[in-house]
Design an enzyme around this catalytic site. Structure first.
Site, PDB file in Angstrom:
ATOM      1  N   ASP A  78      -9.439   4.777  -3.084  1.00  0.00           N
ATOM      2  CA  ASP A  78      -8.317   5.292  -3.866  1.00  0.00           C
ATOM      3  C   ASP A  78      -8.874   5.912  -5.144  1.00  0.00           C
ATOM      4  O   ASP A  78     -10.102   5.974  -5.361  1.00  0.00           O
ATOM      5  CB  ASP A  78      -7.293   4.195  -4.151  1.00  0.00           C
TER       6      ASP A  78
ATOM      7  N   TYR B  89      -6.647   6.423   4.129  1.00  0.00           N
ATOM      8  CA  TYR B  89      -6.702   5.407   3.076  1.00  0.00           C
ATOM      9  C   TYR B  89      -5.889   4.175   3.458  1.00  0.00           C
ATOM     10  O   TYR B  89      -6.378   3.039   3.369  1.00  0.00           O
ATOM     11  CB  TYR B  89      -6.193   5.954   1.734  1.00  0.00           C
TER      12      TYR B  89
ATOM     13  N   GLU C 247       0.820  -1.202   0.000  1.00  0.00           N
ATOM     14  CA  GLU C 247       0.000   0.000   0.000  1.00  0.00           C
ATOM     15  C   GLU C 247       0.860   1.260   0.000  1.00  0.00           C
ATOM     16  O   GLU C 247       0.520   2.249  -0.648  1.00  0.00           O
ATOM     17  CB  GLU C 247      -0.951  -0.006   1.205  1.00  0.00           C
TER      18      GLU C 247
END
Length: 300
Positions: A146, A128, A45
């Site tokens: 995203d 996020y 990520e």
């Protein structure tokens, strides 16, 4: 954009076809495999932010081979993280990942926490990333927003070609409303909508003929109207400070000893921009100036 009962009905019609499509078409990516574990998910990520999968894959594999756990990364100097980051871009992410690994080692016994609030409290982890790790690593129910997911929702539900430049509160509300109720299904939905945006509902040339929800897409139903909002931000690189920073860091990554100023001066002809870029690297903690006028990647 308002969340209504109609939106809830829409979400129920979207879940099955999107998840079924994902089950049939999802890419076999290393961070999706069970052996990746929460640490592998977290590393991916950080790396995938503003960087395509094709560039991330080789660096990810090398990173996990060298640092298979947060404690392994935390034991090394942060400059080594910057060095291993290579040419992924936005190298401050490497420092943030190192800081997160250090915090995980010190606060959580070396295990990536499963609690969303604990993830959010880690350095370098925003909303996020916390949601993504909690969802993809631990199967929890979180809205993972995203750019790809935001574009899918903008088209399929809101009926516009592109989402706003910055994520809005309305988008977050919509994403929460669209989440399936059951945790495992919600986690699968999060991954599926992201993959749909990456492979089918792309920014420039969406493959609507291959889309599992084309027949219930609000944007297509409206005739696929062109974007009429604020201009979308473009990214430039050539000639920018970002390019100069990248060239300076490339020299420092390859060096086994501190680098003299003269070597860095040869990287870029324009002295004012070069000095500004180097000062920025120092201010960001990516480069350490030494008393003898040389520079190195950070040791602390």
């Amino acid at each position: 954009m308002t969340v209504t009962a109609a939106t809830q009905q829409t979400s129920a019609l979207l879940h099955a076809p999107v998840i079924d499509w994902f089950d049939a078409h999802a890419r076999d990516l290393p961070w999706r495999r069970p052996e990746a574990g929460p640490w592998g998910v977290m590393v991916s990520e950080f790396m995938l932010q503003q960087t395509p999968v094709s560039r991330v894959l080789p660096v990810y594999e090398q990173w996990l081979a060298r640092w298979p756990s947060p404690a392994a990364l935390a034991a090394e100097a942060p400059g080594e993280a910057v060095r291993a980051w290579g040419r992924l871009g936005y190298p401050r992410r490497a420092l943030r990942l190192h800081a997160a690994a250090t915090a995980i080692t010190e606060r959580h016994g070396g295990e990536v926490p499963s609690d969303h609030a604990a993830l959010l409290a880690l350095p370098g982890v925003g909303e996020y990333t916390a949601a993504a790790v909690a969802s993809f690593a631990y199967g929890q129910r979180h809205a993972v927003l995203d750019t790809n997911v935001r574009r899918v929702f903008a088209r399929a539900v809101t009926g516009v070609q592109y989402p706003p430049n910055a994520t809005t509160a309305a988008e977050r509300r919509l994403a929460r409303e669209l989440l399936p109720q059951r945790e495992p299904v919600a986690a699968r939905w999060a991954a599926a909508t992201m993959e749909l945006g990456a492979l089918v509902c792309t920014a420039r040339t969406p493959a609507c003929g291959s889309c599992p929800i084309a027949d219930r897409c609000a944007w297509r139903a409206a005739g696929s109207p062109a974007h009429d909002g604020p201009p979308r931000r473009g990214q430039t690189y050539a000639g920018t400070d970002r390019q100069v920073r990248g060239k300076l860091l490339a020299v420092l990554r390859e060096a086994v000893a501190p680098v003299p100023q003269a070597v860095l001066d040869a990287v870029w002809d324009e002295p004012v921009q070069r000095a500004r870029a180097l000062d920025g690297l120092v201010a960001d903690g990516l480069v350490e100036p030494l008393d003898d006028g040389t520079y190195r990647l950070p040791l602390t």
